[in-house]
Design a protein around this motif. Structure first.
Motif, PDB file in Angstrom:
ATOM      1  N   LYS A 105     131.347 -36.634 -28.592  1.00  0.00           N
ATOM      2  CA  LYS A 105     132.128 -35.960 -29.642  1.00  0.00           C
ATOM      3  C   LYS A 105     132.116 -34.442 -29.498  1.00  0.00           C
ATOM      4  O   LYS A 105     132.128 -33.709 -30.490  1.00  0.00           O
ATOM      5  N   ALA A 106     132.077 -33.964 -28.248  1.00  0.00           N
ATOM      6  CA  ALA A 106     132.082 -32.523 -27.983  1.00  0.00           C
ATOM      7  C   ALA A 106     132.651 -32.272 -26.592  1.00  0.00           C
ATOM      8  O   ALA A 106     132.555 -33.141 -25.725  1.00  0.00           O
ATOM      9  N   VAL A 107     133.231 -31.099 -26.396  1.00  0.00           N
ATOM     10  CA  VAL A 107     133.726 -30.759 -25.048  1.00  0.00           C
ATOM     11  C   VAL A 107     132.865 -29.686 -24.374  1.00  0.00           C
ATOM     12  O   VAL A 107     133.128 -29.321 -23.240  1.00  0.00           O
ATOM     13  N   PHE A 108     131.832 -29.221 -25.092  1.00  0.00           N
ATOM     14  CA  PHE A 108     130.929 -28.252 -24.468  1.00  0.00           C
ATOM     15  C   PHE A 108     129.605 -28.203 -25.221  1.00  0.00           C
ATOM     16  O   PHE A 108     129.504 -28.662 -26.359  1.00  0.00           O
ATOM     17  N   SER A 109     128.618 -27.603 -24.534  1.00  0.00           N
ATOM     18  CA  SER A 109     127.305 -27.376 -25.141  1.00  0.00           C
ATOM     19  C   SER A 109     126.928 -25.921 -24.931  1.00  0.00           C
ATOM     20  O   SER A 109     127.124 -25.369 -23.832  1.00  0.00           O
ATOM     21  N   TYR A 110     126.385 -25.300 -25.949  1.00  0.00           N
ATOM     22  CA  TYR A 110     125.891 -23.930 -25.790  1.00  0.00           C
ATOM     23  C   TYR A 110     124.632 -23.954 -24.924  1.00  0.00           C
ATOM     24  O   TYR A 110     123.741 -24.789 -25.105  1.00  0.00           O
ATOM     25  N   VAL A 111     124.547 -23.036 -23.975  1.00  0.00           N
ATOM     26  CA  VAL A 111     123.357 -22.960 -23.117  1.00  0.00           C
ATOM     27  C   VAL A 111     123.289 -21.573 -22.484  1.00  0.00           C
ATOM     28  O   VAL A 111     124.305 -21.001 -22.097  1.00  0.00           O
ATOM     29  N   ASN A 112     122.111 -21.023 -22.417  1.00  0.00           N
ATOM     30  CA  ASN A 112     121.931 -19.712 -21.800  1.00  0.00           C
ATOM     31  C   ASN A 112     121.512 -19.858 -20.344  1.00  0.00           C
ATOM     32  O   ASN A 112     120.799 -20.799 -19.984  1.00  0.00           O
TER      33      ASN A 112
END
Length: 522
Positions: A29-36
């Motif tokens: 249910k997402a097209v991206f993930s936040y990540v550093n």
């Protein structure tokens, strides 16, 4: 970098992964993930493209600042931005692979400059939720190849991502280059890649496979709004026009690959861009001797799915997977099938025109298909360098005999002693036809040669050239990277100062690792 205008359209308008931990997982249910990005220990700038910097709004002076080094190595994050990794799936070597995603690519932000939008992405910047069993890092070896190739392709006129910077991380990365159980530590590096976006066919496949149709609709409409604003009409018509536009630009890209002899090596659906640009330079290569069955990828050595001669068919197959992904929004197979069927028909027509332009022939003939097939058969009779063969056609003049024309291209033969008897006779017959057609053209020799020199490059990034730059860089000598970068900016010019690079693959490179075939290990 005071003039860098950042935007967050992708992350502000599309569904994000609510889990912000950097752990390997299935993301739904997402097209991206936040990540550093992973912070490098001791980054060092090896090379940067002033042209690409200017394209995105960075001045020449800013390239050599600490801020540039820190931002494009992943050490610092630009203010008012949040880096992210994209979630997508894909078919790899024809098999459904499920969730893949940006396993070692991290998008820093979008920037706007001169009314154009670009996404800045770090490749090799560390682990993401999509890294599966890997570390998300990249080695200097593959990073040099990626950095140089994207820019080489741009200057060849091939639609492609661009390269902004090549930076050493200062860290060691463990890799098994031949997948033979002998891993070794190599220097780590990060490339900053630039493109309108890094959205792939697999982005749509992921949403459809998980039956996330609401997100699929939102995602398609996002793409149309920002990247294809010329598309208008009812929703269903827009979705079809979106697919047709992707098919058309993909066809044009593949046509350019065939024109310059480029073999991608890993045409998985997750490596196909919706913008019709070349992305993900892994085990690529240029044809040395003309061989439609050649693939540079060791993983593909048995089935040769991604061989040079099969690239148009694979592109169509990949588009079929994209069509399947869009089908739930359209619910009609026929219009999608029509676009897919016309792909190869249109490609074949364009291919004939393209080859004729390489031959300097502007007047079509009903025998074109047979004429081109005979040429491509002859090119395989004895190892014949594709780049040198086509480029040296510019030595031929109207009125030359078939024998003199054959002499003009003799430097292209790897084994000139084989050009005798039946092989020589076949070439003589083809050149007799060629000279007859050339003599009937309305263009002068000079006009024809100008045309040929604009489509037949003199210089391409042969694998042995990249390997020489890699070997030198391993010893902290980066001069060859700079030399090849400058050479490849003008691939259609004579550049007599670089004449040594207009040469057949040397014998030592025939079977050397990195020069003949390559693995995906990078």
């Amino acid at each position: 970098m005071k003039n860098l205008k950042t935007h967050n359209r992708f992350t502000s308008e599309l569904p994000a992964d609510p889990d912000e931990t950097n752990e390997i997982r299935q993301v739904s249910k997402a097209v991206f993930s936040y990540v550093n990005p992973t912070k490098p220990s001791n980054p060092k700038l090896i090379h940067a493209s002033e042209e690409v910097a200017e394209l995105v709004g960075i001045s020449k002076d800013e390239i050599h600042t600490e801020e540039f080094l820190n931002v494009f190595s992943g050490k610092e994050i630009l203010s008012q931005t949040r880096p992210y990794a994209m979630c997508y799936a894909g078919h790899q070597f024809g098999n459904w692979a499920g969730q893949l995603g940006d396993g070692r690519a991290i998008n820093l932000t979008e920037v706007e400059h001169n009314n154009q939008y670009f996404t800045l992405q770090l490749k090799g910047a560390g682990k993401t939720p999509y890294s599966r069993t890997a570390d998300g890092l990249a080695v200097l070896r593959s990073s040099i190849r990626e950095y140089l190739c994207a820019e080489a392709m741009h200057y060849l006129g091939v639609p492609t991502t661009r390269s902004l910077s090549l930076i050493l991380s200062g860290d060691e990365v463990l890799r098994d280059i031949l997948y033979n159980g002998n891993p070794a530590y190599e220097k780590g590096a990060i490339v900053c890649r630039v493109a309108p976006s890094f959205i792939r066919f697999g982005s749509f496949e992921m949403l459809t496979a998980r039956n996330e149709l609401k997100n699929l609709k939102q995602f398609v409409e996002y793409n149309i709004k920002h990247y294809f604003p010329e598309i208008k009409g009812e929703p269903k018509e827009q979705y079809l026009q979106f697919f047709k536009t992707v098919a058309d630009t993909t066809r044009e890209m593949i046509l350019h690959w065939q024109r310059v002899g480029f073999v991608h090596g890993v045409m998985n659906t997750d490596n196909m861009s919706i913008h019709g640009i070349t992305i993900d330079y892994g085990p690529y290569g240029w044809l040395e001797n003309y061989d439609p069955n050649w693939t540079p990828n060791t993983t593909d050595s048995q089935n040769r799915r991604y061989r040079f001669g099969n690239q148009p068919q694979v592109a169509q197959w990949n588009l079929f997977q994209l069509a399947n992904s869009l089908y739930p929004l359209i619910n009609e197979a026929e219009p999608l099938e029509k676009i897919l069927e016309s792909f190869i028909t249109d490609f074949n027509s364009d291919y004939t025109k393209m080859i004729l332009s390489k031959l300097g022939l502007l007047t079509p003939s009903e025998n074109d298909a047979e004429f081109i097939a005979y040429l491509e058969s002859n090119l395989q009779l004895s190892e014949t360098d594709m780049t040198i063969f086509y480029r040296n056609l510019n030595k031929i003049r109207k009125g030359d005999s078939a024998e003199k024309a054959l002499q003009a291209i003799e430097d292209a033969f790897y084994k000139p002693e084989e050009i005798k008897d039946t092989i020589k006779n076949n070439w003589s017959l083809w050149f007799a036809d060629y000279m007859q057609r050339l003599n009937h053209e309305n263009t002068s020799d000079n006009e024809r040669i100008e045309l040929q020199n604009s489509v037949n490059p003199k210089y391409v990034l042969r694998n042995y050239m990249a390997q020489l730059a890699i070997d030198a860089a391993d010893k902290e000598d980066y001069s060859l990277i700079s030399e090849l970068y400058e050479l490849l900016k003008n691939p259609y010019d004579e550049q007599p100062e670089y004449e040594k690079w207009f040469a057949k693959r040397p014998d030592w490179a025939r079977s050397k690792v990195g020069c003949s075939m390559l693995s995906c290990s990078s």
